[in-house]
Design a protein around this motif. Structure first.
Motif, PDB file in Angstrom:
ATOM      1  N   ALA A 298      -1.865  10.822  -0.565  1.00  0.00           N
ATOM      2  CA  ALA A 298      -0.761   9.863  -0.642  1.00  0.00           C
ATOM      3  C   ALA A 298      -0.859   8.837   0.484  1.00  0.00           C
ATOM      4  CB  ALA A 298       0.577  10.601  -0.573  1.00  0.00           C
ATOM      5  N   THR A 302      -1.668   4.798  -0.005  1.00  0.00           N
ATOM      6  CA  THR A 302      -0.756   3.804   0.573  1.00  0.00           C
ATOM      7  C   THR A 302      -1.518   2.814   1.443  1.00  0.00           C
ATOM      8  OG1 THR A 302       1.047   5.424   0.559  1.00  0.00           O
ATOM      9  CG2 THR A 302       1.317   3.486   1.962  1.00  0.00           C
ATOM     10  N   TYR A 305      -3.304   0.409  -0.744  1.00  0.00           N
ATOM     11  CA  TYR A 305      -2.354  -0.566  -1.264  1.00  0.00           C
ATOM     12  C   TYR A 305      -2.071  -1.647  -0.220  1.00  0.00           C
ATOM     13  CZ  TYR A 305       2.047  -2.626  -2.786  1.00  0.00           C
ATOM     14  OH  TYR A 305       3.021  -3.516  -3.138  1.00  0.00           O
ATOM     15  N   CYS A 306      -1.939  -1.223   1.017  1.00  0.00           N
ATOM     16  CA  CYS A 306      -1.692  -2.163   2.116  1.00  0.00           C
ATOM     17  C   CYS A 306      -2.840  -3.164   2.234  1.00  0.00           C
ATOM     18  CB  CYS A 306      -1.504  -1.389   3.420  1.00  0.00           C
ATOM     19  SG  CYS A 306      -1.332  -2.412   4.891  1.00  0.00           S
ATOM     20  N   ASP A 311      -1.405  -1.971  -7.039  1.00  0.00           N
ATOM     21  CA  ASP A 311      -0.556  -0.792  -7.172  1.00  0.00           C
ATOM     22  C   ASP A 311      -1.131   0.252  -8.126  1.00  0.00           C
ATOM     23  OD1 ASP A 311      -0.085  -1.917  -9.659  1.00  0.00           O
ATOM     24  OD2 ASP A 311       1.888  -2.716  -9.102  1.00  0.00           O
ATOM     25  N   LEU A 345       1.444   3.111  -7.635  1.00  0.00           N
ATOM     26  CA  LEU A 345       2.299   2.761  -6.511  1.00  0.00           C
ATOM     27  C   LEU A 345       3.289   1.655  -6.855  1.00  0.00           C
ATOM     28  CD1 LEU A 345      -0.844   3.335  -5.227  1.00  0.00           C
ATOM     29  CD2 LEU A 345       0.572   3.397  -3.192  1.00  0.00           C
ATOM     30  N   ASN A 348       7.831   0.320  -5.713  1.00  0.00           N
ATOM     31  CA  ASN A 348       8.230   0.625  -4.329  1.00  0.00           C
ATOM     32  C   ASN A 348       8.730   2.067  -4.182  1.00  0.00           C
ATOM     33  OD1 ASN A 348       8.651   0.094  -1.595  1.00  0.00           O
ATOM     34  ND2 ASN A 348      10.740  -0.633  -1.917  1.00  0.00           N
ATOM     35  N   PHE A 351       7.619   7.638   0.098  1.00  0.00           N
ATOM     36  CA  PHE A 351       6.426   8.442   0.363  1.00  0.00           C
ATOM     37  C   PHE A 351       6.593   9.845  -0.209  1.00  0.00           C
ATOM     38  CE2 PHE A 351       3.467  10.982   2.907  1.00  0.00           C
ATOM     39  CZ  PHE A 351       2.316  10.211   2.755  1.00  0.00           C
ATOM     40  N   LEU A 354       5.501   9.769  -3.665  1.00  0.00           N
ATOM     41  CA  LEU A 354       4.041   9.711  -3.736  1.00  0.00           C
ATOM     42  C   LEU A 354       3.428  11.082  -3.493  1.00  0.00           C
ATOM     43  CD1 LEU A 354       3.048   6.386  -1.944  1.00  0.00           C
ATOM     44  CD2 LEU A 354       2.992   6.904  -4.388  1.00  0.00           C
ATOM     45  N   ALA A 466       4.867   8.231   8.017  1.00  0.00           N
ATOM     46  CA  ALA A 466       5.283   8.942   6.812  1.00  0.00           C
ATOM     47  C   ALA A 466       5.754  10.353   7.135  1.00  0.00           C
ATOM     48  CB  ALA A 466       4.131   8.985   5.815  1.00  0.00           C
ATOM     49  N   LEU A 474       7.625   2.598   0.193  1.00  0.00           N
ATOM     50  CA  LEU A 474       6.292   2.082   0.448  1.00  0.00           C
ATOM     51  C   LEU A 474       6.334   0.812   1.287  1.00  0.00           C
ATOM     52  CD1 LEU A 474       3.263   2.470  -0.362  1.00  0.00           C
ATOM     53  CD2 LEU A 474       3.709   0.940  -2.273  1.00  0.00           C
ATOM     54  N   LEU A 478       4.609  -0.174   5.360  1.00  0.00           N
ATOM     55  CA  LEU A 478       3.530  -1.137   5.550  1.00  0.00           C
ATOM     56  C   LEU A 478       3.794  -2.076   6.712  1.00  0.00           C
ATOM     57  CD1 LEU A 478       2.811  -1.965   1.797  1.00  0.00           C
ATOM     58  CD2 LEU A 478       1.845  -0.179   3.237  1.00  0.00           C
TER      59      LEU A 478
END
Length: 478
Positions: A298, A302, A305-306, A311, A345, A348, A351, A354, A466, A474, A478
């Motif tokens: 997870a 993430t 994704y950042c 997503d 993802l 939004n 965590f 996720l 997290a 999410l 970030l």
């Protein structure tokens, strides 16, 4: 998404925990296992055949399947007892005295050789060198053994170098072709059997290890008999649903343009997650009823994704296909199959959500991990791309725990660079009492080491945030 994850039954959660601890339940409905006939050479396992094919296709490229580990011996060392221990391991495990040839012009088969009376062991004594230079010199010697490619037809497929730094400090560097080893082999069977045999032989006792009831070639035949028709169709059907729709290519920005063809070059960056962070991640996983791997997955998704803004994230992991049967759990051999883990993802999520999704995705993938990756690519009719694999180029795995070894013994993986790598980025993590240790294997044609170091810093920061508050969304992380 959260509702689906909450519905994950206690039985399924226990199943996933067993998978990730290396305790694999029996494959339901599978035929009984019998010893093979010795009349004909056995075929390769399905996963082995994929490794063999890719090795043939990448001849002349960097050695992407060379696997290296370091066995540490603190205290006096009886070299003759160590050699005898290695010979006994090779006698016990046919996979380590197997080479690979073809019949009828193209069909690969296993060629199992008699147990050797001796093994080539390169022995180097650095105890007379300046103390400050010994470790570097030892790694240089190990690299010399790790970089040459293996000859799958003629073998041997294991190389060993023993380096003495002092009379109380020794390193056994092993380099093996991955076609004969996997994570359970490297982290568990090799160090535990070697230490057990050495402790017996060095004190004049016989081997305490029981004879193995089956061998890897028996697994290969059993697997090909079992994974047919309905069993195969059911797993392919799962993957068709799991990988339906447009599969996004991870747009992680590299430091250089992607070459038109994969170069398979590799470098390694070791790292450690601090003990305090590791403990927080363990506590979070236990509190949420998920595996530590699900938590790490997870966090990694993430982070991706950042970096990419995508997503729909697909990363790979190495599933322990074949280890589900108790008969195969103590065999040296290649029982791995890369599988795709697809994370959504969008919307939004928190965590915590996720975590549940990662748990569910991992469990389902491990329950359908027998289909060879390249076979799946063909079945899904994915467009070949010579610059990357069509499913994923980023992989994460949590290695099996190292068993409790006798005093004076330890091991670490991927200490030595072979110069090759199959993936753009491979994070191999190992949960140790003093914190998670890891190896980031990356392609230097795409990434500078500074980029990898920054990525690891970002991953550590994200996991810390997290763990402190998994209810964060999410966007907040970030």
């Amino acid at each position: 998404m959260a509702q689906d994850a909450v519905s994950l039954s206690e039985t399924k959660r226990n199943l996933l925990q067993k998978y990730l601890r290396g305790e694999f339940p029996q494959a339901l409905g599978a035929p009984a296992i019998t010893r093979r006939s010795r009349e004909n050479p056995p075929p390769l396992s399905l996963a082995q055949q994929q490794v063999w094919l890719r090795s043939e296709m990448t001849s002349g490229m960097p050695p992407l399947y060379n696997e290296s580990i370091t066995i540490y011996r603190t205290g006096p060392l009886d070299v003759a007892a160590l050699q005898r221990s290695c010979i006994e391991m090779i006698r016990r495990h046919e996979a380590w005295r197997t080479t690979f040839d073809t019949v009828f012009g193209a069909q690969p088969v296993q060629v199992i050789h008699p147990a050797p009376a001796e093994i080539p062991l390169r022995v180097v004594d650095l105890s007379a060198a300046p103390e400050a230079t010994r470790e570097t010199a030892a790694l240089r010697l190990a690299s010399e053994e790790a970089r040459p490619s293996f000859d799958l037809k003629h073998g041997p497929l294991v190389r060993a170098t023993l380096v003495t730094l002092s009379d109380q400090d020794h390193r056994l560097f092993l380099t093996m072709h991955q076609i004969i080893v996997d994570g359970i082999s490297v982290y568990d069977i090799i160090p535990s059997e070697l230490a057990t045999l050495y402790e017996a032989f060095s004190t004049g006792r016989p081997s305490p290890l029981p004879e193995l009831p089956v061998q890897f070639a028996d697994f290969a035949l059993w697997q090909r008999h079992w994974l047919q028709e309905e069993s195969l169709a059911n797993q392919v059907s799962f993957w068709r649903k799991q990988l339906a729709g447009n599969l996004s290519v991870l747009q992680w920005p590299g430091d250089r343009p992607r070459p038109a063809f994969q170069t398979y070059r590799g470098s390694i960056k070791p790292f450690t997650l601090p003990k305090r962070l590791t403990e927080a991640l363990r506590e979070l996983s236990q509190r949420e009823g998920v595996s530590l791997f699900a938590t790490l997955l997870a966090g990694f998704a993430t982070l991706l994704y950042c970096y990419t803004g995508q997503d729909d994230i697909i990363v790979g992991t190495l599933a322990p296909t074949g280890r589900k049967r108790s008969e195969f759990q103590r065999l040296l051999g290649y029982f791995l199959n890369p599988v795709a883990l697809r994370t959504d993802l969008s919307g939004n999520p928190t965590f915590r959500e996720l975590l549940w999704q990662s748990q569910e995705v991992t469990l389902k993938a491990l329950s359908n991990d027998d289909v060879p990756l390249e076979y799946l690519v063909q079945e899904l009719r994915l467009t070949p791309d010579p610059s990357r694999h069509p499913l994923f180029q980023v992989v994460i795995s949590l290695a099996p725990n190292v068993p409790k070894l006798p005093p004076g013994w330890d091991m670490t993986p991927m200490d030595v660079e072979s110069g090759g790598a199959r993936w753009d980025l491979y994070l191999e993590l190992n949960d140790r009492p003093d914190g998670i240790i890891g190896r980031a294997q990356y392609n230097p044609d795409l990434f500078d080491v500074a980029t990898i170091e920054k990525m690891l810093e970002n991953l550590q920061d994200l996991l810390g945030a997290a763990a402190s508050n998994p209810q964060q969304s999410l966007f907040a992380l970030l």
